[in-house]
Motif scaffolding. Structure first.
Motif, PDB file in Angstrom:
ATOM      1  N   THR A   2       0.846  -1.183   0.000  1.00  0.00           N
ATOM      2  CA  THR A   2       0.000   0.000   0.000  1.00  0.00           C
ATOM      3  C   THR A   2       0.892   1.247   0.000  1.00  0.00           C
ATOM      4  O   THR A   2       2.100   1.171   0.232  1.00  0.00           O
ATOM      5  N   MET A   3       0.276   2.385  -0.260  1.00  0.00           N
ATOM      6  CA  MET A   3       1.022   3.647  -0.271  1.00  0.00           C
ATOM      7  C   MET A   3       1.672   3.900   1.093  1.00  0.00           C
ATOM      8  O   MET A   3       2.830   4.335   1.165  1.00  0.00           O
ATOM      9  N   ASP A   4       0.938   3.615   2.162  1.00  0.00           N
ATOM     10  CA  ASP A   4       1.490   3.805   3.507  1.00  0.00           C
ATOM     11  C   ASP A   4       2.709   2.911   3.735  1.00  0.00           C
ATOM     12  O   ASP A   4       3.706   3.344   4.320  1.00  0.00           O
ATOM     13  N   GLN A   5       2.637   1.675   3.268  1.00  0.00           N
ATOM     14  CA  GLN A   5       3.765   0.763   3.421  1.00  0.00           C
ATOM     15  C   GLN A   5       4.966   1.218   2.597  1.00  0.00           C
ATOM     16  O   GLN A   5       6.107   1.120   3.052  1.00  0.00           O
ATOM     17  N   LEU A   6       4.705   1.722   1.395  1.00  0.00           N
ATOM     18  CA  LEU A   6       5.795   2.231   0.557  1.00  0.00           C
ATOM     19  C   LEU A   6       6.475   3.424   1.220  1.00  0.00           C
ATOM     20  O   LEU A   6       7.707   3.510   1.253  1.00  0.00           O
ATOM     21  N   MET A   7       5.678   4.343   1.748  1.00  0.00           N
ATOM     22  CA  MET A   7       6.239   5.524   2.426  1.00  0.00           C
ATOM     23  C   MET A   7       7.029   5.109   3.662  1.00  0.00           C
ATOM     24  O   MET A   7       8.112   5.641   3.913  1.00  0.00           O
ATOM     25  N   GLU A   8       6.484   4.169   4.410  1.00  0.00           N
ATOM     26  CA  GLU A   8       7.171   3.690   5.609  1.00  0.00           C
ATOM     27  C   GLU A   8       8.508   3.050   5.232  1.00  0.00           C
ATOM     28  O   GLU A   8       9.531   3.300   5.876  1.00  0.00           O
ATOM     29  N   ARG A   9       8.514   2.247   4.173  1.00  0.00           N
ATOM     30  CA  ARG A   9       9.752   1.596   3.722  1.00  0.00           C
ATOM     31  C   ARG A   9      10.756   2.634   3.232  1.00  0.00           C
ATOM     32  O   ARG A   9      11.948   2.551   3.526  1.00  0.00           O
ATOM     33  N   ALA A  10      10.279   3.633   2.507  1.00  0.00           N
ATOM     34  CA  ALA A  10      11.168   4.694   2.009  1.00  0.00           C
ATOM     35  C   ALA A  10      11.793   5.457   3.171  1.00  0.00           C
ATOM     36  O   ALA A  10      12.999   5.741   3.155  1.00  0.00           O
TER      37      ALA A  10
END
Length: 71
Positions: A2-10
């Motif tokens: 999800t977008m939240d997971q991508l942002m968290e990973r970044a």
């Protein structure tokens, strides 16, 4: 992801990059770049701090290419 997971990973990768030594920073660059591209492709906006980190990494990558050039 999800977008939240991508942002968290970044953001997690950014923290690792900021605390890493040069060689390790360059090892993290491809994954960081890939995650940012996935965010862009999904229509998300990349926060300024992540864009700046990406630019610093790209600058370092270009600089390393010139370190071994004969003069």
């Amino acid at each position: 992801m999800t977008m939240d997971q991508l942002m968290e990973r970044a953001c997690l990768l950014e923290e690792q990059i900021r605390s890493a030594v040069d060689a390790d920073r360059m090892a993290l660059q491809p994954e960081f770049h890939r995650i940012l591209n996935r965010i862009k492709d999904a229509g998300g906006a990349i926060p300024g701090h992540l864009r700046r980190t990406e630019q610093v990494l790209l600058d370092e990558l270009v600089e390393t290419q010139f370190d071994n050039m004969p003069v």
